[in-house]
Design a protein around this motif. Structure first.
Motif, PDB file in Angstrom:
ATOM      1  N   GLN A  78       0.826  -1.209   0.000  1.00  0.00           N
ATOM      2  CA  GLN A  78       0.000   0.000   0.000  1.00  0.00           C
ATOM      3  C   GLN A  78       0.858   1.255   0.000  1.00  0.00           C
ATOM      4  O   GLN A  78       0.567   2.218  -0.706  1.00  0.00           O
ATOM      5  CB  GLN A  78      -0.924   0.000   1.221  1.00  0.00           C
ATOM      6  CG  GLN A  78      -2.087  -0.949   1.107  1.00  0.00           C
ATOM      7  CD  GLN A  78      -2.942  -0.966   2.367  1.00  0.00           C
ATOM      8  OE1 GLN A  78      -2.504  -0.565   3.433  1.00  0.00           O
ATOM      9  NE2 GLN A  78      -4.166  -1.450   2.233  1.00  0.00           N
ATOM     10  N   LEU A  81       2.482   1.664  -3.497  1.00  0.00           N
ATOM     11  CA  LEU A  81       1.502   2.143  -4.473  1.00  0.00           C
ATOM     12  C   LEU A  81       1.126   3.595  -4.214  1.00  0.00           C
ATOM     13  O   LEU A  81       0.965   4.383  -5.152  1.00  0.00           O
ATOM     14  CB  LEU A  81       0.250   1.259  -4.450  1.00  0.00           C
ATOM     15  CG  LEU A  81       0.403  -0.142  -5.046  1.00  0.00           C
ATOM     16  CD1 LEU A  81      -0.864  -0.941  -4.834  1.00  0.00           C
ATOM     17  CD2 LEU A  81       0.740  -0.053  -6.518  1.00  0.00           C
ATOM     18  N   SER A  82       0.999   3.947  -2.956  1.00  0.00           N
ATOM     19  CA  SER A  82       0.679   5.325  -2.607  1.00  0.00           C
ATOM     20  C   SER A  82       1.797   6.266  -3.031  1.00  0.00           C
ATOM     21  O   SER A  82       1.537   7.361  -3.553  1.00  0.00           O
ATOM     22  CB  SER A  82       0.433   5.427  -1.107  1.00  0.00           C
ATOM     23  OG  SER A  82       0.290   6.756  -0.717  1.00  0.00           O
ATOM     24  N   TYR A  84       3.973   5.759  -5.477  1.00  0.00           N
ATOM     25  CA  TYR A  84       3.955   5.841  -6.936  1.00  0.00           C
ATOM     26  C   TYR A  84       2.860   6.785  -7.413  1.00  0.00           C
ATOM     27  O   TYR A  84       3.051   7.579  -8.325  1.00  0.00           O
ATOM     28  CB  TYR A  84       3.758   4.468  -7.573  1.00  0.00           C
ATOM     29  CG  TYR A  84       4.959   3.557  -7.483  1.00  0.00           C
ATOM     30  CD1 TYR A  84       6.243   4.028  -7.691  1.00  0.00           C
ATOM     31  CD2 TYR A  84       4.787   2.211  -7.205  1.00  0.00           C
ATOM     32  CE1 TYR A  84       7.332   3.190  -7.615  1.00  0.00           C
ATOM     33  CE2 TYR A  84       5.878   1.361  -7.129  1.00  0.00           C
ATOM     34  CZ  TYR A  84       7.151   1.851  -7.326  1.00  0.00           C
ATOM     35  OH  TYR A  84       8.224   1.029  -7.246  1.00  0.00           O
ATOM     36  N   TRP A  85       1.681   6.688  -6.792  1.00  0.00           N
ATOM     37  CA  TRP A  85       0.567   7.545  -7.177  1.00  0.00           C
ATOM     38  C   TRP A  85       0.884   9.011  -6.894  1.00  0.00           C
ATOM     39  O   TRP A  85       0.604   9.887  -7.707  1.00  0.00           O
ATOM     40  CB  TRP A  85      -0.692   7.109  -6.426  1.00  0.00           C
ATOM     41  CG  TRP A  85      -1.896   7.927  -6.766  1.00  0.00           C
ATOM     42  CD1 TRP A  85      -2.490   8.877  -5.986  1.00  0.00           C
ATOM     43  CD2 TRP A  85      -2.634   7.913  -7.986  1.00  0.00           C
ATOM     44  NE1 TRP A  85      -3.562   9.436  -6.640  1.00  0.00           N
ATOM     45  CE2 TRP A  85      -3.669   8.853  -7.871  1.00  0.00           C
ATOM     46  CE3 TRP A  85      -2.523   7.173  -9.159  1.00  0.00           C
ATOM     47  CZ2 TRP A  85      -4.582   9.081  -8.881  1.00  0.00           C
ATOM     48  CZ3 TRP A  85      -3.439   7.414 -10.162  1.00  0.00           C
ATOM     49  CH2 TRP A  85      -4.448   8.350 -10.027  1.00  0.00           C
ATOM     50  N   ASP A  86       1.465   9.274  -5.725  1.00  0.00           N
ATOM     51  CA  ASP A  86       1.820  10.648  -5.380  1.00  0.00           C
ATOM     52  C   ASP A  86       2.867  11.214  -6.331  1.00  0.00           C
ATOM     53  O   ASP A  86       2.779  12.380  -6.751  1.00  0.00           O
ATOM     54  CB  ASP A  86       2.322  10.726  -3.938  1.00  0.00           C
ATOM     55  CG  ASP A  86       1.211  10.480  -2.934  1.00  0.00           C
ATOM     56  OD1 ASP A  86       0.026  10.674  -3.293  1.00  0.00           O
ATOM     57  OD2 ASP A  86       1.527  10.091  -1.789  1.00  0.00           O
ATOM     58  N   ALA A  88       3.358  10.289  -9.443  1.00  0.00           N
ATOM     59  CA  ALA A  88       2.713  10.490 -10.747  1.00  0.00           C
ATOM     60  C   ALA A  88       1.873  11.757 -10.729  1.00  0.00           C
ATOM     61  O   ALA A  88       1.858  12.526 -11.706  1.00  0.00           O
ATOM     62  CB  ALA A  88       1.850   9.286 -11.092  1.00  0.00           C
ATOM     63  N   LYS A  89       1.147  12.010  -9.628  1.00  0.00           N
ATOM     64  CA  LYS A  89       0.362  13.242  -9.525  1.00  0.00           C
ATOM     65  C   LYS A  89       1.263  14.466  -9.548  1.00  0.00           C
ATOM     66  O   LYS A  89       0.952  15.471 -10.195  1.00  0.00           O
ATOM     67  CB  LYS A  89      -0.466  13.239  -8.233  1.00  0.00           C
ATOM     68  CG  LYS A  89      -1.695  12.391  -8.300  1.00  0.00           C
ATOM     69  CD  LYS A  89      -2.704  12.668  -7.194  1.00  0.00           C
ATOM     70  CE  LYS A  89      -2.112  12.793  -5.840  1.00  0.00           C
ATOM     71  NZ  LYS A  89      -3.116  12.865  -4.758  1.00  0.00           N
TER      72      LYS A  89
END
Length: 138
Positions: A78, A81-82, A84-86, A88-89
């Motif tokens: 988690q 993934l968090s 990576y998402w941050d 990318a944003k």
């Protein structure tokens, strides 16, 4: 003989060939089933059902091995993934800020407002047409 290797009406037709080709030519295309082919199919279906049920029962008696849940692994996934998402944003935000052009933004807003106005006009016309068709000629 029919010569085509098909399902012609032969005198010595055995039940195996009849089960492969159930329709004979010239007999109003009625299926030809012999009692032994029906019995064989019934026994085959019964055998398959019993086989599946046997495997289900056998699988039910085996003890279920529960895997110990590792919250550490789930937490790590988690978090990764968090992150990576941050990232990318953040990259998308910086790219947007670098390529932001006020004139393009203004053109896009103008195009959106014109297209929504046109669509609402056409939707109104279509609604009026549907209502007039439903009411009929008055």
């Amino acid at each position: 003989m029919d010569g085509g290797g098909g399902c012609g009406a032969e005198v010595g037709l055995n039940s195996y060939k009849a089960s492969l080709c159930p329709f004979r030519a010239g007999e109003d295309s009625l299926p030809v089933w012999s009692p032994d082919t029906m019995g064989t199919r019934f026994l085959l279906a019964l055998f398959l059902v019993l086989l599946v049920l046997g495997f289900e029962v056998l699988g039910a008696h085996l003890p279920q091995q529960e895997e110990p849940a590792s919250p550490a692994l789930l937490t790590q996934m988690q978090e990764s993934l968090s992150s990576y998402w941050d990232s990318a944003k953040a990259a998308a935000s910086t790219l947007y800020q670098k390529t932001y052009l006020p004139t393009v933004d203004e053109k896009l807003r103008d195009m959106y407002s014109k297209s929504t106005a046109a669509m609402s006009t056409y939707a109104g016309i279509l609604t009026d047409q549907v209502f007039s068709m439903l009411r009929g000629e008055e």
